[in-house]
Design an enzyme around this catalytic site. Structure first.
Site, PDB file in Angstrom:
ATOM      1  N   ASP A 189       0.839  -1.206   0.000  1.00  0.00           N
ATOM      2  CA  ASP A 189       0.000   0.000   0.000  1.00  0.00           C
ATOM      3  C   ASP A 189       0.871   1.251   0.000  1.00  0.00           C
ATOM      4  O   ASP A 189       0.952   1.977   0.997  1.00  0.00           O
ATOM      5  CB  ASP A 189      -0.951  -0.030   1.210  1.00  0.00           C
TER       6      ASP A 189
ATOM      7  N   LYS B 192       0.791  -8.023  -2.621  1.00  0.00           N
ATOM      8  CA  LYS B 192      -0.523  -7.593  -3.100  1.00  0.00           C
ATOM      9  C   LYS B 192      -0.429  -6.174  -3.648  1.00  0.00           C
ATOM     10  O   LYS B 192       0.097  -5.276  -2.990  1.00  0.00           O
ATOM     11  CB  LYS B 192      -1.543  -7.609  -1.952  1.00  0.00           C
TER      12      LYS B 192
ATOM     13  N   ASP C 157      -5.338  -6.925  -6.452  1.00  0.00           N
ATOM     14  CA  ASP C 157      -6.564  -6.719  -5.675  1.00  0.00           C
ATOM     15  C   ASP C 157      -7.371  -5.569  -6.264  1.00  0.00           C
ATOM     16  O   ASP C 157      -7.337  -4.453  -5.764  1.00  0.00           O
ATOM     17  CB  ASP C 157      -6.127  -6.425  -4.224  1.00  0.00           C
ATOM     18  N   LEU C 158      -8.100  -5.852  -7.366  1.00  0.00           N
ATOM     19  CA  LEU C 158      -8.855  -4.787  -8.044  1.00  0.00           C
ATOM     20  C   LEU C 158     -10.363  -4.929  -7.874  1.00  0.00           C
ATOM     21  O   LEU C 158     -11.117  -4.078  -8.338  1.00  0.00           O
ATOM     22  CB  LEU C 158      -8.481  -4.749  -9.536  1.00  0.00           C
ATOM     23  N   LYS C 159     -10.812  -5.997  -7.267  1.00  0.00           N
ATOM     24  CA  LYS C 159     -12.231  -6.193  -6.887  1.00  0.00           C
ATOM     25  C   LYS C 159     -13.190  -5.837  -8.027  1.00  0.00           C
ATOM     26  O   LYS C 159     -14.011  -4.913  -7.900  1.00  0.00           O
ATOM     27  CB  LYS C 159     -12.563  -5.363  -5.653  1.00  0.00           C
ATOM     28  N   LEU C 160     -13.121  -6.581  -9.118  1.00  0.00           N
ATOM     29  CA  LEU C 160     -13.967  -6.272 -10.273  1.00  0.00           C
ATOM     30  C   LEU C 160     -15.458  -6.501  -9.970  1.00  0.00           C
ATOM     31  O   LEU C 160     -15.819  -7.410  -9.211  1.00  0.00           O
ATOM     32  CB  LEU C 160     -13.554  -7.132 -11.487  1.00  0.00           C
ATOM     33  N   HIS C 161     -16.308  -5.674 -10.577  1.00  0.00           N
ATOM     34  CA  HIS C 161     -17.763  -5.782 -10.394  1.00  0.00           C
ATOM     35  C   HIS C 161     -18.420  -5.029 -11.542  1.00  0.00           C
ATOM     36  O   HIS C 161     -18.441  -3.802 -11.552  1.00  0.00           O
ATOM     37  CB  HIS C 161     -18.155  -5.173  -9.031  1.00  0.00           C
ATOM     38  N   ASP C 162     -18.940  -5.772 -12.534  1.00  0.00           N
ATOM     39  CA  ASP C 162     -19.582  -5.136 -13.690  1.00  0.00           C
ATOM     40  C   ASP C 162     -20.424  -6.206 -14.379  1.00  0.00           C
ATOM     41  O   ASP C 162     -20.581  -7.309 -13.839  1.00  0.00           O
ATOM     42  CB  ASP C 162     -18.490  -4.560 -14.631  1.00  0.00           C
TER      43      ASP C 162
ATOM     44  N   ASN D   1     -20.032  -9.778 -19.318  1.00  0.00           N
ATOM     45  CA  ASN D   1     -19.161  -9.680 -20.497  1.00  0.00           C
ATOM     46  C   ASN D   1     -17.970  -8.749 -20.255  1.00  0.00           C
ATOM     47  O   ASN D   1     -16.839  -9.043 -20.663  1.00  0.00           O
ATOM     48  CB  ASN D   1     -19.980  -9.189 -21.701  1.00  0.00           C
ATOM     49  N   THR D   2     -18.215  -7.645 -19.569  1.00  0.00           N
ATOM     50  CA  THR D   2     -17.134  -6.691 -19.283  1.00  0.00           C
ATOM     51  C   THR D   2     -16.112  -7.305 -18.329  1.00  0.00           C
ATOM     52  O   THR D   2     -14.900  -7.162 -18.516  1.00  0.00           O
ATOM     53  CB  THR D   2     -17.730  -5.398 -18.677  1.00  0.00           C
TER      54      THR D   2
ATOM     55  N   THR E 227     -15.540  -5.148   4.815  1.00  0.00           N
ATOM     56  CA  THR E 227     -15.561  -4.989   6.281  1.00  0.00           C
ATOM     57  C   THR E 227     -16.017  -3.585   6.676  1.00  0.00           C
ATOM     58  O   THR E 227     -16.374  -3.355   7.820  1.00  0.00           O
ATOM     59  CB  THR E 227     -14.168  -5.270   6.885  1.00  0.00           C
TER      60      THR E 227
ATOM     61  N   GLY F  26      -0.255  -5.732   5.869  1.00  0.00           N
ATOM     62  CA  GLY F  26       0.253  -4.453   5.375  1.00  0.00           C
ATOM     63  C   GLY F  26       1.139  -3.778   6.385  1.00  0.00           C
ATOM     64  O   GLY F  26       2.316  -4.091   6.540  1.00  0.00           O
ATOM     65  N   ARG F  27       0.539  -2.835   7.115  1.00  0.00           N
ATOM     66  CA  ARG F  27       1.309  -1.958   8.010  1.00  0.00           C
ATOM     67  C   ARG F  27       2.231  -2.643   9.013  1.00  0.00           C
ATOM     68  O   ARG F  27       3.336  -2.135   9.245  1.00  0.00           O
ATOM     69  CB  ARG F  27       0.349  -0.973   8.705  1.00  0.00           C
TER      70      ARG F  27
HETATM   71  O1  C5P Z   1      -2.149  -2.510   6.883  1.00  0.00           O
HETATM   72  P1  C5P Z   1      -3.077  -3.684   6.991  1.00  0.00           P
HETATM   73  O2  C5P Z   1      -2.409  -4.955   7.489  1.00  0.00           O
HETATM   74  O3  C5P Z   1      -4.335  -3.358   7.747  1.00  0.00           O
HETATM   75  O4  C5P Z   1      -3.472  -3.972   5.469  1.00  0.00           O
HETATM   76  C1  C5P Z   1      -4.444  -4.915   5.107  1.00  0.00           C
HETATM   77  C2  C5P Z   1      -4.637  -4.905   3.617  1.00  0.00           C
HETATM   78  O5  C5P Z   1      -5.752  -5.724   3.316  1.00  0.00           O
HETATM   79  C3  C5P Z   1      -4.948  -3.540   3.012  1.00  0.00           C
HETATM   80  O6  C5P Z   1      -4.395  -3.516   1.688  1.00  0.00           O
HETATM   81  C4  C5P Z   1      -6.461  -3.503   2.963  1.00  0.00           C
HETATM   82  O7  C5P Z   1      -6.973  -2.691   1.942  1.00  0.00           O
HETATM   83  C5  C5P Z   1      -6.778  -4.973   2.679  1.00  0.00           C
HETATM   84  N1  C5P Z   1      -8.119  -5.392   3.085  1.00  0.00           N
HETATM   85  C6  C5P Z   1      -8.565  -5.305   4.406  1.00  0.00           C
HETATM   86  N2  C5P Z   1      -9.822  -5.728   4.738  1.00  0.00           N
HETATM   87  C7  C5P Z   1     -10.636  -6.215   3.801  1.00  0.00           C
HETATM   88  C8  C5P Z   1     -10.199  -6.328   2.474  1.00  0.00           C
HETATM   89  C9  C5P Z   1      -8.926  -5.891   2.152  1.00  0.00           C
HETATM   90  O8  C5P Z   1      -7.828  -4.872   5.276  1.00  0.00           O
HETATM   91  N3  C5P Z   1     -11.824  -6.652   4.154  1.00  0.00           N
END
Ligand code: C5P
Length: 234
Positions: free
Chosen positions: A11, A34, A61-66, A69-70, A121, A212-213
């Site tokens: 991120d 990711k 992680d682009l979470k497609l929704h359309d 066909n698209t 979430t 992530g963090r």
């Molecule tokens: O920094 P952290 O560990 O919270 O990062 C979690 C990653 O997972 C982030 O990229 C966040 O967008 C992603 N994510 C999430 N909860 C979700 C779906 C994706 O934290 N329900």
């Protein structure tokens, strides 16, 4: 790839910061990473190709929704990027999910793994009831969407580590659970509310944890990554 692994959420706002982060790892150590919307929309597919060429597995992680066909055509474009894991919103329905799988499948029959997001979430019980007009409890919608994803042939879902065991129970042991919300016992939760340690996640049916963090913001990210792997996989 149906083994346990740790995925680092890259991120970062730019390619320069992302590559500087990855350069901290020794040449032979290539974490699964990711790439989300922030980085993809800023830097585009070339960045994905570059990270892939460095030897990393990639969850795009682009979470497609359309419309089906698209999504099918967009997935075909993503499969040509040679990523390992992609996702979509289960809310798009079974027809869209089946179309996505078709689009993802390369001429040689191989394809990236495909997982579904159930309820974000950030959606709480109140939003579910009053804005989305879904009258059943959150857990019921998550499990129902998970069943739709499994029934459409998808490989798994993104879920909270607290839901992983239940998802496996309903959708089968082989159905992948990819779980963010991971924190060390001694680190700050940040904005994550439903969290679990890597060690507990490892014992709770999580296949791939997304961190992530706790890794990217650590003083020593390589040590934090290794600690995560050690605690999760043992
Ligand atoms: O920094 P952290 O560990 O919270 O990062 C979690 C990653 O997972 C982030 O990229 C966040 O967008 C992603 N994510 C999430 N909860 C979700 C779906 C994706 O934290 N329900």
């Amino acid at each position: 790839m149906r083994t346990k692994d740790v995925i680092i959420a890259l991120d970062f706002p730019s390619k320069a910061e992302t590559l500087a982060f990855l350069d901290r790892f020794p040449a032979g150590e290539k974490p699964f990473v990711k790439i989300g919307m922030e980085l993809f929309y800023a830097e585009g597919p070339d960045m994905v190709r570059e990270i892939k060429a460095r030897g990393h597995k990639i969850f795009l992680d682009l979470k497609l929704h359309d419309i089906p066909n698209t999504v099918k055509r967009a997935m075909a474009s993503l499969s040509r990027l040679d990523v390992d894991l992609v996702n979509l919103h289960a809310a798009g329905g079974s027809e869209m999910m089946r179309a996505a799988l078709e689009g993802l499948t390369r001429p040689d029959g191989t394809r990236p793994l495909l997982i579904a997001v159930t309820q974000l979430t950030s959606t709480n019980a109140e939003t579910l009831k009053n804005e989305l007009l879904i009258p059943v409890p959150m857990e019921e919608t998550v499990l129902s969407y998970a069943k739709n994803a499994a029934g459409s042939g998808l490989d798994g879902i993104v879920c909270s580590p607290l839901e992983a065991a239940k998802v496996k129970e309903v959708c089968g042991e082989d159905f992948l659970t990819v779980t963010p919300g991971i924190r060390f016992a001694d680190s700050a939760a940040g904005d994550q509310k439903r969290i679990m340690t890597p060690e507990k996640a490892g014992k709770s049916g999580c296949d791939l944890i997304v961190v992530g963090r706790p890794i990217t913001q650590a003083e020593d990210p390589v040590a934090a990554y290794r600690r995560t792997v050690r605690e999760f996989i043992g």
